[in-house]
Write an enzyme that holds these catalytic residues in place. Structure first.
Site: not given
Length: 386
Positions: A23-25, A28, A43, A133
């Site tokens: 992902g962006g930051m 996994v 993660k 979210d």
């Protein structure tokens, strides 16, 4: 591109075998617990990620506290060199996004997944936590059917006014954001709005609003009405559409009180053989306060239909005329007898006819609560999330 430096490393008890997603930051990885040979997902977030790193730590703490059959459990968490990590079961099938990409879900299948996710979200709300979210990629499916709500990275206490974001930017995914979040803090009602968008997506195959950029999408949530779901899926009945559109109403007070209330109303709407259940408009406030509920009963068969009313009125009118004629006949007979009575003759009792009016109330449909079918209990997970 996934960082290769962690592959084939042993972190605590976990041997990292390969990368799964980036992902962006966060990243996994697929790993194996060397104590029991269980396949897990790890993660990882760098400490240098700053604010995102703090969110990740909050997620780990939240998931450890939330023990629910449909919330993806945190098996372990900690730090390794300049990384923070969290270990969860590995769910091989993947996310709800993958399932929705194949096309709209049948109403019964969508209702089953909705019930599971709503149960998890309700549990979080009852324990004083907002998710903030809710989206298809944050719902994992085991075997394509058993759902887990995951990624509590934006979790927030309902009574906590502190926000990790101090830059003025909105938190969440634009396609699922409630319009009031532009000016107000997140509430249970904004989580329910996102759950409604997720439901819309499951039954139509698409979210209600798309745009060239996040700002454009958020403004559509604020100003535009969503396309009716039935335009994209003819299988959606008026009752089902009514439930969906009420869930993503612009006004938070018109949405359902709780995630479970939404799931129950949706189930009643698509199950035509079920007893109708009321659809509630509510005023949301802090979760510990009792909301004001205004009940709008769903359409239900009435004892007397509109087509039968003229016949009922005619019968009632005829009966009234008959009673009036009887009174006149009795009165005339009494008068006639009086004229021909001999002196000293005993008078007969006078008969007075009176009518009794019975008001027949058209029975109103009584809402019948129906408990959704018992869900299958979770089998011990043998994998985790992509």
């Amino acid at each position: 591109m996934l960082m290769q430096e962690l592959i084939h490393k042993t972190i605590s008890y976990y041997y990292v075998e390969r990368g799964l997603a980036k992902g962006g930051m966060s990243e996994v990885y697929l790993a194996r617990d060397q104590r029991n040979q269980q396949i897990v997902a790890m993660k990882m977030v760098r400490r240098s990620a700053g604010e995102y790193y703090e969110r990740f730590r909050r997620e780990a703490r939240a998931m450890v506290q939330l023990h629910h059959p449909h919330i993806l459990p945190a098996l372990d968490y900690g730090e390794y060199e300049h990384w923070a990590y969290m270990v969860t079961p590995y769910i091989e099938y993947g996310t709800l996004s993958r399932r929705v990409a194949e096309g709209p879900l049948p109403l019964e299948e969508a209702g089953d997944i909705l019930s599971q996710v709503a149960s998890a979200l309700q549990f979080a709300h009852e324990h004083g936590m907002l998710h903030r979210d809710i989206k298809a990629s944050n719902v994992l499916l085991r075997d394509g059917h058993y759902a887990y709500l995951t990624d509590f990275g934006l979790v927030k206490s309902i009574e906590d006014n502190y926000s990790l974001t101090r830059s003025g930017f909105l938190i969440g995914t634009p396609e699922y954001m409630a319009p009031e979040l532009i000016e107000e803090a997140a509430t249970p009602a904004s989580d329910i709005y996102a759950l409604g968008v997720l439901l819309y997506q499951m039954v139509t195959g698409s979210v209600p609003f798309k745009g060239a950029n996040p700002v454009n999408i958020v403004m559509k949530h604020l100003r535009e009405q969503p396309p009716p779901p039935s335009q994209m899926n003819p299988a959606i009945t008026p009752d089902v559409e009514r439930v969906i559109l009420q869930t993503i109403a612009k006004d938070p007070m018109r949405r359902f009180r709780t995630p479970k209330a939404l799931a129950n109303a949706f189930r009643q709407a698509y199950r035509v053989d079920a007893t109708p259940e009321p659809v509630a408009n509510v005023q949301h406030s802090a979760l510990h306060q009792a909301p004001t509920v205004q009940v709008m009963p769903a359409a239900a068969p009435q004892k007397f239909s509109a087509q039968r009313m003229p016949r009922i009125v005619w019968i009632a009118g005829a009966a009234l005329i008959a009673i009036l004629l009887l009174i006149l006949l009795l009165a005339n007979a009494s008068f006639h007898n009086a004229d021909h009575m001999q002196p000293g003759q005993q008078t007969q009792p006078t008969v007075t006819a009176s009518s009794t009016t019975t008001a027949t109330e058209v029975p109103q449909p009584t809402p019948t609560s129906q408990t959704p079918g018992q869900q299958k209990g979770p089998k011990p997970p043998h994998g985790h999330k992509k």
